[in-house]
Design an enzyme around this catalytic site. Structure first.
Site, PDB file in Angstrom:
ATOM      1  N   GLU A 130      -3.893   5.812   1.774  1.00  0.00           N
ATOM      2  CA  GLU A 130      -3.942   4.209   1.959  1.00  0.00           C
ATOM      3  C   GLU A 130      -5.324   3.950   2.474  1.00  0.00           C
ATOM      4  O   GLU A 130      -5.813   4.637   3.402  1.00  0.00           O
ATOM      5  CB  GLU A 130      -2.649   3.903   2.755  1.00  0.00           C
ATOM      6  CG  GLU A 130      -1.297   3.852   2.144  1.00  0.00           C
ATOM      7  CD  GLU A 130      -0.239   3.563   3.088  1.00  0.00           C
ATOM      8  OE1 GLU A 130      -0.522   2.630   3.766  1.00  0.00           O
ATOM      9  OE2 GLU A 130       0.950   3.987   2.993  1.00  0.00           O
ATOM     10  N   LYS A 134       0.702  -1.167   0.055  1.00  0.00           N
ATOM     11  CA  LYS A 134      -0.003   0.194  -0.110  1.00  0.00           C
ATOM     12  C   LYS A 134       0.831   1.259  -0.054  1.00  0.00           C
ATOM     13  O   LYS A 134       0.489   2.270  -0.705  1.00  0.00           O
ATOM     14  CB  LYS A 134      -0.884   0.094   1.280  1.00  0.00           C
ATOM     15  CG  LYS A 134      -2.224  -0.844   1.136  1.00  0.00           C
ATOM     16  CD  LYS A 134      -3.079  -0.779   2.291  1.00  0.00           C
ATOM     17  CE  LYS A 134      -2.286  -1.306   3.602  1.00  0.00           C
ATOM     18  NZ  LYS A 134      -2.252  -2.673   3.737  1.00  0.00           N
ATOM     19  N   THR A 135       1.779   1.328   1.000  1.00  0.00           N
ATOM     20  CA  THR A 135       2.602   2.543   0.977  1.00  0.00           C
ATOM     21  C   THR A 135       3.433   2.776  -0.252  1.00  0.00           C
ATOM     22  O   THR A 135       3.345   4.071  -0.672  1.00  0.00           O
ATOM     23  CB  THR A 135       3.624   2.406   2.371  1.00  0.00           C
ATOM     24  OG1 THR A 135       2.643   2.336   3.555  1.00  0.00           O
ATOM     25  CG2 THR A 135       4.299   3.741   2.265  1.00  0.00           C
TER      26      THR A 135
END
Length: 454
Positions: free
Chosen positions: A162, A118-119
């Site tokens: 996110e 996600k990051t």
């Protein structure tokens, strides 16, 4: 518009996502204050923006002028500040609800979900939107060097965030574009099984409006089960030419960086160069391209943005060299992430690959014990440090030494050395010129690599 009579109080304001939301509200004219356990670079930055921060939780911090209290999923119900808010009948809201409410103000919101990546993918989307001069608002789970922060406040319809599945947080969001990178067993202390996790991701996909887009990996098992009844448009990404967006002609350089051709609906779209190693980052880049192209961001801006991205802190981050030993740090704390990080490391020239792993939470170590045991096949020597407890108490049912034995049982050279100082001493004695040293885990294992370099 000023909201000077509105006073928002954040419990755990120093958290990477909470601090970002606090800054957005300050920018909108709200009065913001909060509490955290200890001072950090993040809390110092917030204090510079005029936010009052108390260190240590106390019911006295909740004054009568507070109009809303925001808390994270990690805050327990017996937290004195949360109890004080309830006693005073001050409304409370969890972080995910607040983020969802903020997101509704941005018609071009992109939310990136998935068990892993996600990051990195949120950062890639951010770099593309910055390259395209869209002035986005960005909230990311790591420090993005381009903006020198985990937050950028823009003044345009673009918003990037996110979307975390833990505690079903992402079911508060309704983005124009939703991304699902992967769906695997994690956070089993909450979800109990993979079926519940898949159900949760399906509900997230259903929250995307009819005129929106879901970008989903075709590598997810039975991914069509998650997309069959959606009102929105669906695009897939991956390494097979059956995908809407796919990569071909992948070339890895000696330092692990990659270059590849991108195809869209069977036609050549462009050639992309990444500063990050690993096949997983190629698919992350495809997801970022698909998400931003939906808003007619040009191929040139996508390619430029991805070329500009040098990684986020703690995501396959090159920390330096000492006596010919290269040190890399990675946040990987799930077996799939560990495999991906080690597979990426294989593409970096080295003699011997050392891996220091700090397991993150007792529950995850226990639930995925055998998967962890098999995850280190690409490393030559593995050292397991003590488990990072995070939010949990040790009930004595699992320990790091057990995991080291399990990894050794899979035929790898693995040792348990619990104490960081002892690990550092062992590495100084045994790491040789041209070796590669990886520190892996979501706790404070990065300190071992930093001390090794000193």
């Amino acid at each position: 518009m000023a909201h000077t009579n509105e006073h928002i109080y954040f419990i755990g304001i120093g958290g990477i996502s909470m601090s970002g939301l606090a800054e957005i509200l300050v920018d909108r004219g709200f009065r913001v204050s909060g509490t955290d356990v200890k001072q950090s670079d993040v809390t110092k930055r917030l204090e510079e923006k005029g936010i009052q921060i108390h260190y240590g939780h106390s019911k006295e911090n909740i004054t009568d002028d507070v109009t809303l209290v925001v808390y994270t999923a990690a805050i327990r119900e017996d937290n004195p500040e949360l109890l004080a808010a309830k006693e005073k009948n001050i409304p409370t809201m969890d972080r995910a609800h607040l983020l969802g409410q903020i997101m509704r103000d941005y018609p071009k919101a992109i939310a990136v979900s998935g068990t892993h990546g996600k990051t990195t993918t949120t950062s890639m989307v951010s770099e593309i939107l910055l390259a395209a001069d869209t002035d986005p608002t960005i909230t990311v789970g790591g420090i993005l060097s381009t903006i020198g922060s985990n937050i950028k406040i823009g003044h345009s319809p673009y918003f990037v965030a996110e979307a975390c599945e833990y505690f079903d947080s992402f079911l508060q969001f309704s983005p124009a574009v939703g991304v699902i990178l992967n769906v695997e067993s994690d956070h089993l202390d909450y979800f109990k099984n993979l079926e519940n996790i898949r159900h949760s991701f399906h509900k997230f996909a259903q929250r995307i409006p009819k005129n929106g887009l879901l970008v989903i990996s075709e590598a997810i098992e039975d991914y069509t089960q998650l997309t069959e009844d959606l009102a929105c448009r669906v695009e897939t990404f991956g390494l097979s030419d059956a995908c809407t967006w796919y990569a071909k002609n992948i070339v890895y350089q000696a330092d692990g960086k990659s270059r590849f051709d991108v195809y869209h609906k069977g036609g050549f779209w462009g050639n992309v160069a990444l500063h990050l190693p690993g096949a997983h980052n190629i698919t992350n880049a495809l997801a970022a391209i698909a998400a931003t192209s939906y808003f007619d961001i040009s191929a040139q801006d996508c390619i430029q943005g991805l070329l500009h991205y040098h990684g986020t802190q703690r995501r396959f981050q090159f920390k330096g060299k000492r006596d010919g030993v290269t040190v890399v740090d990675d946040y990987a704390h799930h077996p799939t992430e560990i495999k991906a990080a080690l597979a990426a490391a294989k593409n970096v020239a080295h003699q011997k690959m050392w891996c220091v792993f700090q397991p993150h939470t007792y529950s995850r170590t226990k639930f995925l014990f055998d998967e962890f045991g098999e995850a280190f096949s690409d490393a030559d020597e593995i050292i397991v440090a003590d488990i990072f407890a995070a939010r949990e108490a040790d009930d004595g049912s699992i320990c790091a030494a057990d995991l080291a034995k399990r990894i050794a049982h899979s035929g790898k050279k693995a040792a348990y050395i619990g104490d960081f100082a002892a690990v550092e001493a062992y590495l100084r004695q045994n790491c040789k010129k041209d070796d590669l040293l990886l520190t892996i885990g979501a706790g404070d294992v990065y300190k071992i690599g930093e001390n090794f370099l000193k």
